[in-house]
Design a protein around this motif. Structure first.
Motif, PDB file in Angstrom:
ATOM      1  N   SER A  57      -7.796   9.958  -9.087  1.00 42.02           N
ATOM      2  CA  SER A  57      -7.961   9.179  -7.863  1.00 42.02           C
ATOM      3  C   SER A  57      -7.290   9.650  -6.737  1.00 42.02           C
ATOM      4  O   SER A  57      -7.908   9.691  -5.406  1.00 42.02           O
ATOM      5  N   ARG A  59      -7.142  12.845  -5.761  1.00 34.70           N
ATOM      6  CA  ARG A  59      -8.391  13.899  -5.398  1.00 34.70           C
ATOM      7  C   ARG A  59      -9.674  13.383  -5.083  1.00 34.70           C
ATOM      8  O   ARG A  59     -10.098  13.860  -3.895  1.00 34.70           O
ATOM      9  N   ILE A  60     -10.012  12.049  -5.439  1.00 42.22           N
ATOM     10  CA  ILE A  60     -11.046  11.412  -4.835  1.00 42.22           C
ATOM     11  C   ILE A  60     -10.821  10.934  -3.414  1.00 42.22           C
ATOM     12  O   ILE A  60     -11.540  11.058  -2.557  1.00 42.22           O
ATOM     13  N   ALA A  61      -9.550  10.296  -3.346  1.00 40.32           N
ATOM     14  CA  ALA A  61      -9.295   9.759  -1.920  1.00 40.32           C
ATOM     15  C   ALA A  61      -9.173  10.837  -0.907  1.00 40.32           C
ATOM     16  O   ALA A  61      -9.708  10.346   0.301  1.00 40.32           O
ATOM     17  N   LYS A  62      -8.607  11.978  -1.385  1.00 39.43           N
ATOM     18  CA  LYS A  62      -8.641  13.269  -0.244  1.00 39.43           C
ATOM     19  C   LYS A  62      -9.948  13.576   0.080  1.00 39.43           C
ATOM     20  O   LYS A  62     -10.316  14.002   1.064  1.00 39.43           O
ATOM     21  N   ASN A  63     -10.683  13.734  -0.875  1.00 38.99           N
ATOM     22  CA  ASN A  63     -12.056  14.281  -0.641  1.00 38.99           C
ATOM     23  C   ASN A  63     -13.122  13.042   0.241  1.00 38.99           C
ATOM     24  O   ASN A  63     -13.835  13.427   1.042  1.00 38.99           O
ATOM     25  N   ARG A  64     -12.566  11.919   0.339  1.00 44.33           N
ATOM     26  CA  ARG A  64     -13.282  10.805   0.961  1.00 44.33           C
ATOM     27  C   ARG A  64     -12.910  10.953   2.515  1.00 44.33           C
ATOM     28  O   ARG A  64     -13.658  10.310   3.299  1.00 44.33           O
ATOM     29  N   GLU A  65     -11.761  11.539   2.645  1.00 45.94           N
ATOM     30  CA  GLU A  65     -11.121  11.658   4.203  1.00 45.94           C
ATOM     31  C   GLU A  65     -11.963  12.467   4.933  1.00 45.94           C
ATOM     32  O   GLU A  65     -12.465  13.375   4.473  1.00 45.94           O
TER      33      GLU A  65
END
Length: 65
Positions: A57, A59-65
């Motif tokens: 989660s 990693r996903i949040a980092k990629n969405r930024e």
């Protein structure tokens, strides 16, 4: 290693172990065996894989930024 791969491989490993254990315990009907293994592995993964789930989660949040 990518967190999604680690988490997915861990979930599949838990499913395989659950199938093996339930089969050895006498659950031989294929459909019931799969359903029970999915339920058991889901509960076990909720407890054991929290660190991998948090990494995924993040990693996903980092990629969405």
């Amino acid at each position: 290693m990518h967190p999604a791969f680690v988490y997915t491989a861990s979930r599949l490993g838990l499913l395989a172990v659950s199938i093996g254990v339930l089969y050895l315990l006498g659950l031989r009907e294929p459909f019931i065996l799969l359903v029970a293994a999915f339920l058991v592995s889901g509960v076990v993964s909720y407890v054991l894989l929290s660190r991998q789930r948090d990494a995924l989660s993040a990693r996903i949040a980092k990629n969405r930024e």
